[in-house]
Design an enzyme around this catalytic site. Structure first.
Site, PDB file in Angstrom:
ATOM      1  N   CYS A 120       0.794  -1.240   0.000  1.00 18.79           N
ATOM      2  CA  CYS A 120       0.000   0.000   0.000  1.00 18.79           C
ATOM      3  C   CYS A 120       0.823   1.284   0.000  1.00 18.79           C
ATOM      4  O   CYS A 120       0.713   2.099  -0.915  1.00 18.79           O
ATOM      5  CB  CYS A 120      -0.909   0.075   1.216  1.00 18.79           C
ATOM      6  SG  CYS A 120      -1.972  -1.338   1.421  1.00 18.79           S
ATOM      7  N   HIS A 144      -2.753   6.742   4.065  1.00 21.51           N
ATOM      8  CA  HIS A 144      -1.640   5.814   4.329  1.00 21.51           C
ATOM      9  C   HIS A 144      -0.265   6.343   3.911  1.00 21.51           C
ATOM     10  O   HIS A 144       0.633   5.559   3.590  1.00 21.51           O
ATOM     11  CB  HIS A 144      -1.905   4.444   3.656  1.00 21.51           C
ATOM     12  CG  HIS A 144      -1.328   3.298   4.452  1.00 21.51           C
ATOM     13  ND1 HIS A 144      -1.420   1.987   4.074  1.00 21.51           N
ATOM     14  CD2 HIS A 144      -0.619   3.298   5.612  1.00 21.51           C
ATOM     15  CE1 HIS A 144      -0.819   1.218   4.959  1.00 21.51           C
ATOM     16  NE2 HIS A 144      -0.324   1.993   5.896  1.00 21.51           N
TER      17      HIS A 144
END
Ligand code: NAG
Length: 581
Positions: free
Chosen positions: A73, A134
């Site tokens: 990610c 993130h």
């Protein structure tokens, strides 16, 4: 194929007269988390229902070799937003932890990096990020927000600063506990053995335990253990919160109607910008664990909670397309759909239910550079500009969105840095037939794992691996022993000469070539090595955003909307307020 290309060419030539269409379009960039290429109807799935995403494919272009810049990610998203390999921005880890886990860590996308959102905002676009970020939060204090989306070109942010995790949802298990338990067991054994030895020495008069030391020792151990347990217990309160811009609005986040809330935010953002160009980065929390689905979707799919989550996400995509239609924005809006990496095949729930997606015929998944980890869905929909139902098999990258979007907005590309992505428009409009990515470099965190070479005027897609992850159990399709695969040491098998495949003949990466089966074996590897040398020369030293110092929990960076003994709690958006059922 050639005929299709010709048709497209013809089509675009006639479209050129209406070129007003292609300047300053709106952008809706949809990214799903951990979705596999085999999960969608338009990529061949027959049992999961994704009618809205399939509609995007039908009305637009399908990329069949769309490659994420990283199989994890944080680095994949950094590359997506900047158009650059994550190693260039320091968003690639040297250690085995490749993503941010805590909201109070100091690493993140450096302020000097240029996101497409930053450039578009300067050009007058309204820009929003809805969903997962993130890419860090703070640097030095709990409110400098140096890595926050609003500091990277977004006018509006609604969503999760870190990531959805099992630990965010009670009853869904933990990504830490397994590791923590074995660490604790070893520690307790060591302490026990030390204590027994000391007592024995004391007993035979070889060593005197100073008086009071026993009590002190026991106190220290209990204190350490207590702190660790409190941290584990409070994980959800400390890391799983929803923000609107700089403000925390729900801590810990509630999964109730979460997708509906994200969708409503997107619908409202579009509604506020019907007559100004906008950029919406819709970054779903689906379909990463902890899995969730609302009442209308729970138990409805043929693939358990995972399938329910995919179908709910598809519903949300449909709502966004509906609102585009409602405002007559279809022709003015480029819609892109992708996943940040392949499905996480090792995700199995405590009850044995499969919680990871499906990567079709491709090997491995998230955290590996086998095709299953990096070959992601890629759809691009723009009626009147890109040919409906067209398929592009050439290698493309999620880094290509940066130059494509920036150029369409009429902004020159930054000249002071290397942009690794390539403008997709020439390929989409049939002006070129071959991808401009002759080489793509596949990193496992900061380690160069493999190289893909697509020579000009050739069908071949060579892929050479310098090492491969050791799957466990052997012969399986993932690293089931450690939840994700790691990039170095005893977790990998090095290859010298590199393991070579031709993906055009062997997309499943089953049969490594040898000098006997491929007479150009050494010649191909030489050319790849030359490309690696050139690429390596283009890298400059940058500070590592994923060093231990930058990923560990720093109490002084902890955000807390109201503190109640070692946990944080607030809920500024109960369902009633939004009028949701
Ligand atoms: C469809 O997706 C589900 C869920 O990931 C998977 O289990 C199934 O094998 C896929 N089916 C096909 C035909 O690809």
């Amino acid at each position: 194929m050639r005929i299709l290309v010709f048709l497209l060419f013809y089509h675009c030539a006639t479209e050129n007269a209406k070129s007003y269409k292609t300047s300053n379009p709106n952008f809706i960039l949809i990214m799903v988390d951990d979705l596999g290429i085999g999960d969608l109807g338009c990529y061949g799935n027959k049992t999961l229902r994704t009618p809205n995403i399939d509609k995007l494919a039908k009305g637009g272009v399908t990329f069949t070799q769309h490659i994420a810049a990283s199989p994890l990610c944080t680095p994949s998203r950094a590359a997506f937003l900047t158009g650059r390999y994550p190693i260039r921005s320091g968003m690639a880890a040297l250690s085995s932890v490749g993503v941010f886990l805590f909201s109070a860590s100091s690493g993140g996308l450096p302020t000097e990096e240029i996101t497409f959102a930053k450039l578009l905002k300067q050009k007058g676009y309204s820009t929003a990020l809805i969903g997962k970020w993130h890419l860090g939060l703070n640097c030095n204090s709990g409110n400098d927000f140096c890595h926050h989306p609003l500091n990277h070109g977004f006018d509006y942010f609604y969503g999760l600063a870190i990531t959805n995790l099992r630990d965010c949802k009670p009853g869904e298990g933990s990504v830490f506990v397994a590791g923590f338990q074995s660490y604790l067991a070893t520690l307790l054994q060591l302490i026990g053995i030390t204590l027994i030895c000391l007592e024995m020495l004391h007993y035979v008069n070889l060593f005197r335990i100073p008086c009071g030391a026993r009590g002190y020792f026991v106190f220290l151990c209990t204190f350490g253990l207590g702190l660790s347990l409190i941290f584990l217990y409070s994980f959800r309160y400390l890391n799983c919160f929803l923000m609107r811009n700089h403000q925390i609005i729900q801590q810990p986040l509630s999964y109730k109607n979460l997708t509906q809330r994200l969708t409503e935010e997107a619908v409202q953002f579009i509604g506020r910008n019907t007559d100004a160009p906008f950029l919406l980065f819709m970054s779903y929390l689906h379909v990463h664990t902890a899995l969730y689905a609302s009442k209308d979707f729970k138990g409805k799919s043929k693939h358990g909670l995972y399938g329910d989550a995919v179908e709910e996400m598809d519903w949300s995509v449909g709502k966004i397309l509906d609102v585009l239609g409602k405002w007559n924005l279809n022709d003015k809006t480029l819609v892109y759909f992708t996943s940040d990496q392949g499905a996480h095949v090792e995700e199995i729930s405590s009850t044995g239910e499969v919680h990871g997606g499906y990567n079709g015929i491709y090997k491995g998944g998230k955290s590996t550079n086998w095709e299953g980890g990096i070959r992601v869905p890629g759809l691009l929909h723009w009626p009147g500009v890109v040919q409906a139902g067209f398929r592009i098999d050439e290698p493309t990258s999620n880094m290509d969105i940066f130059p494509t979007v920036v150029k369409l907005a009429g902004i020159p590309l930054p000249k002071d840095r290397i942009i690794d992505g390539r403008d997709l428009m020439p390929l989409l409009q049939g002006k070129i037939l071959q991808s401009e990515h002759e080489f793509l470099f596949h990193y496992c965190n900061a380690y160069l794992n493999a190289v893909r070479w697509h020579p000009g005027n050739s069908e071949s897609i060579w892929k050479a691996f310098f090492f491969t992850p050791k799957f466990k159990p052997e012969g399986s399709n993932g690293c089931y022993n450690s939840h994700v695969c790691h990039c170095f040491g005893s977790s990998v098998t090095p290859h010298s000469p590199p393991l070579l495949f031709d993906l055009s003949r062997d997309p499943e990466e089953k049969n490594p070539l040898t000098p006997q089966t491929e007479h150009r074996f050494y010649e191909i590897l030489d050319i790849i090595q030359q490309a690696v040398n050139n690429h390596t020369k283009s890298l400059h030293g940058v500070s590592n955003q994923l060093s231990w110092g930058n990923i560990l929990w720093k109490p002084w960076l902890q955000l807390c909307c109201s503190s109640v003994f070692l946990s944080c709690y607030c809920d500024h958006e109960s369902d009633e307020k939004l009028g949701l059922p």
